[in-house]
Scaffold this motif. Structure first.
Motif, PDB file in Angstrom:
ATOM      1  N   ALA A 231       0.843  -1.198   0.000  1.00 43.77           N
ATOM      2  CA  ALA A 231       0.000   0.000   0.000  1.00 43.77           C
ATOM      3  C   ALA A 231       0.875   1.244   0.000  1.00 43.77           C
ATOM      4  O   ALA A 231       2.061   1.196   0.334  1.00 43.77           O
ATOM      5  CB  ALA A 231      -0.913  -0.008   1.221  1.00 43.77           C
ATOM      6  N   GLY A 232       0.296   2.378  -0.370  1.00 39.39           N
ATOM      7  CA  GLY A 232       1.025   3.635  -0.396  1.00 39.39           C
ATOM      8  C   GLY A 232       1.239   4.222   0.983  1.00 39.39           C
ATOM      9  O   GLY A 232       0.585   3.845   1.960  1.00 39.39           O
ATOM     10  N   ARG A 233       2.171   5.149   1.079  1.00 38.93           N
ATOM     11  CA  ARG A 233       2.526   5.776   2.348  1.00 38.93           C
ATOM     12  C   ARG A 233       1.324   6.407   3.050  1.00 38.93           C
ATOM     13  O   ARG A 233       1.106   6.215   4.251  1.00 38.93           O
ATOM     14  CB  ARG A 233       3.591   6.845   2.101  1.00 38.93           C
ATOM     15  CG  ARG A 233       3.860   7.751   3.312  1.00 38.93           C
ATOM     16  CD  ARG A 233       4.782   8.886   2.952  1.00 38.93           C
ATOM     17  NE  ARG A 233       6.135   8.403   2.777  1.00 38.93           N
ATOM     18  CZ  ARG A 233       7.044   8.356   3.756  1.00 38.93           C
ATOM     19  NH1 ARG A 233       6.714   8.742   4.986  1.00 38.93           N
ATOM     20  NH2 ARG A 233       8.253   7.933   3.527  1.00 38.93           N
ATOM     21  N   ILE A 234       0.506   7.166   2.307  1.00 43.37           N
ATOM     22  CA  ILE A 234      -0.616   7.886   2.924  1.00 43.37           C
ATOM     23  C   ILE A 234      -1.613   6.910   3.530  1.00 43.37           C
ATOM     24  O   ILE A 234      -2.101   7.111   4.655  1.00 43.37           O
ATOM     25  CB  ILE A 234      -1.304   8.799   1.889  1.00 43.37           C
ATOM     26  CG1 ILE A 234      -0.347   9.902   1.443  1.00 43.37           C
ATOM     27  CG2 ILE A 234      -2.581   9.399   2.468  1.00 43.37           C
ATOM     28  CD1 ILE A 234      -0.909  10.792   0.353  1.00 43.37           C
ATOM     29  N   VAL A 235      -1.907   5.831   2.798  1.00 44.98           N
ATOM     30  CA  VAL A 235      -2.851   4.824   3.302  1.00 44.98           C
ATOM     31  C   VAL A 235      -2.338   4.213   4.596  1.00 44.98           C
ATOM     32  O   VAL A 235      -3.081   4.040   5.567  1.00 44.98           O
ATOM     33  CB  VAL A 235      -3.090   3.736   2.240  1.00 44.98           C
ATOM     34  CG1 VAL A 235      -3.931   2.598   2.815  1.00 44.98           C
ATOM     35  CG2 VAL A 235      -3.770   4.330   1.013  1.00 44.98           C
ATOM     36  N   ILE A 236      -1.055   3.877   4.624  1.00 48.77           N
ATOM     37  CA  ILE A 236      -0.475   3.251   5.816  1.00 48.77           C
ATOM     38  C   ILE A 236      -0.479   4.215   6.997  1.00 48.77           C
ATOM     39  O   ILE A 236      -0.845   3.841   8.125  1.00 48.77           O
ATOM     40  CB  ILE A 236       0.954   2.760   5.522  1.00 48.77           C
ATOM     41  CG1 ILE A 236       0.927   1.688   4.441  1.00 48.77           C
ATOM     42  CG2 ILE A 236       1.604   2.210   6.794  1.00 48.77           C
ATOM     43  CD1 ILE A 236       2.301   1.259   3.973  1.00 48.77           C
ATOM     44  N   GLU A 237      -0.085   5.459   6.750  1.00 50.65           N
ATOM     45  CA  GLU A 237      -0.050   6.439   7.842  1.00 50.65           C
ATOM     46  C   GLU A 237      -1.439   6.695   8.419  1.00 50.65           C
ATOM     47  O   GLU A 237      -1.603   6.837   9.637  1.00 50.65           O
ATOM     48  CB  GLU A 237       0.566   7.752   7.345  1.00 50.65           C
ATOM     49  CG  GLU A 237       2.068   7.676   7.132  1.00 50.65           C
ATOM     50  CD  GLU A 237       2.677   8.997   6.715  1.00 50.65           C
ATOM     51  OE1 GLU A 237       3.877   9.189   6.933  1.00 50.65           O
ATOM     52  OE2 GLU A 237       1.937   9.846   6.155  1.00 50.65           O
TER      53      GLU A 237
END
Length: 290
Positions: A231-237
């Motif tokens: 998954a992308g950084r924004i989704v994970i954060e």
């Protein structure tokens, strides 16, 4: 001179109503690095294997550019060259987008497969290309990679896959997701029989590709700075509600945390692959171990 002339502003230049056309500058002569902004001649960048001479950023390659840099004399005996995607779910606009992607990239889909030699060692290769639908994995990508794995198995040749992908192709829905299991199952049989699989991550390798065949190599290599993850950084954060490190999901971060065996500069990639093949294989191409 009259007194009024002392207070009159002279006209030194005129501004043309239309900008002058720079007809003498060839299109594509210069290239600007997307990372550091360094500008250099495109021919010099190509001589440097499309690696920025200022910051070392590895620019993306097309499938055929990578084949030319990696295989001996750039020669590939291509598999399944005529295979191309259709629109099985009649997804709105998908058929026309496929035609646009073919025209833009000069490819039929996001992977080229076949056999050749590296350092004199026969190999089967699959090379993905981000310039076709962001390297997304649909039915054709999964099928071509599976057939390449089966060919390596049947011919007892080492298998190399250069991955780059934005993930599964949503226009093919479950048919795309099924390719994760299909490619992984084929690899399991290949490696179970002693086949050697070298996986090379390039920028970016994300989603279903990173979660399936790309991460199953006997050796997992990557180019410097390659983005690798699911998954992308924004989704994970947003999910974990924590700030991630600046270098999160880079090749170097993955190496530090045990997800890769080595980060290899592009200029050293062919020599590194040749060394690995020499360790495992006879020059006529018989794999001795996985």
């Amino acid at each position: 001179m009259q007194i009024k002339d002392l207070f009159t502003k002279k006209k030194y230049a005129t501004i043309p109503s239309e900008p002058r056309k720079r007809d003498n500058i060839p299109e594509g002569l210069m290239n600007k690095c997307s990372k550091c902004g360094n500008i250099q001649y495109s021919k010099e960048l190509e001589k440097n294997l499309k690696v920025c001479s200022s910051c070392g950023h590895h620019h993306r390659l097309s499938a055929w550019e990578r084949i030319g840099m990696t295989l001996d004399e750039g020669h590939l005996i291509e598999y399944d060259a005529e295979m191309e995607s259709v629109d099985p779910l009649e997804f709105p606009g998908y058929a026309s987008k496929l035609e646009q992607q073919k025209s833009k990239s000069s490819l039929r889909d996001a992977v080229v497969t076949g056999e050749g030699t590296i350092g004199g060692f026969p190999v089967v290769v699959a090379v993905m290309s981000f310039d076709f639908f962001s390297g997304s994995m649909g039915s054709v990508v999964g099928e071509k990679i599976t057939r390449a794995i089966e060919a390596a198995h049947a011919k007892r040749l080492p298998l190399l896959i250069f991955s780059t992908s934005g993930g599964a192709r949503m226009q093919e829905s479950i048919l795309s997701l099924m390719q994760m299991a299909k490619t992984s199952a084929a690899l399991s049989k290949f490696q179970g029989a002693g086949g050697l699989f070298i996986s090379i991550f390039t920028d970016p390798t994300m989603g279903g590709v990173s979660a399936s065949f790309a991460s199953l190599g006997d050796y997992n290599l990557a180019e410097p700075g390659a983005l690798i993850g699911f998954a992308g950084r924004i989704v994970i954060e947003q999910t974990i509600r924590q700030k991630l490190p600046d270098n999160f999901q880079t090749a170097e971060f993955n190496l530090q945390h045990g997800q890769l065996d080595k980060v290899v500069h592009r200029k050293d990639m062919k020599a590194t692959l040749t060394k690995l093949l020499d360790m495992h294989c006879a020059r006529e191409g018989t794999a001795n171990g996985g």
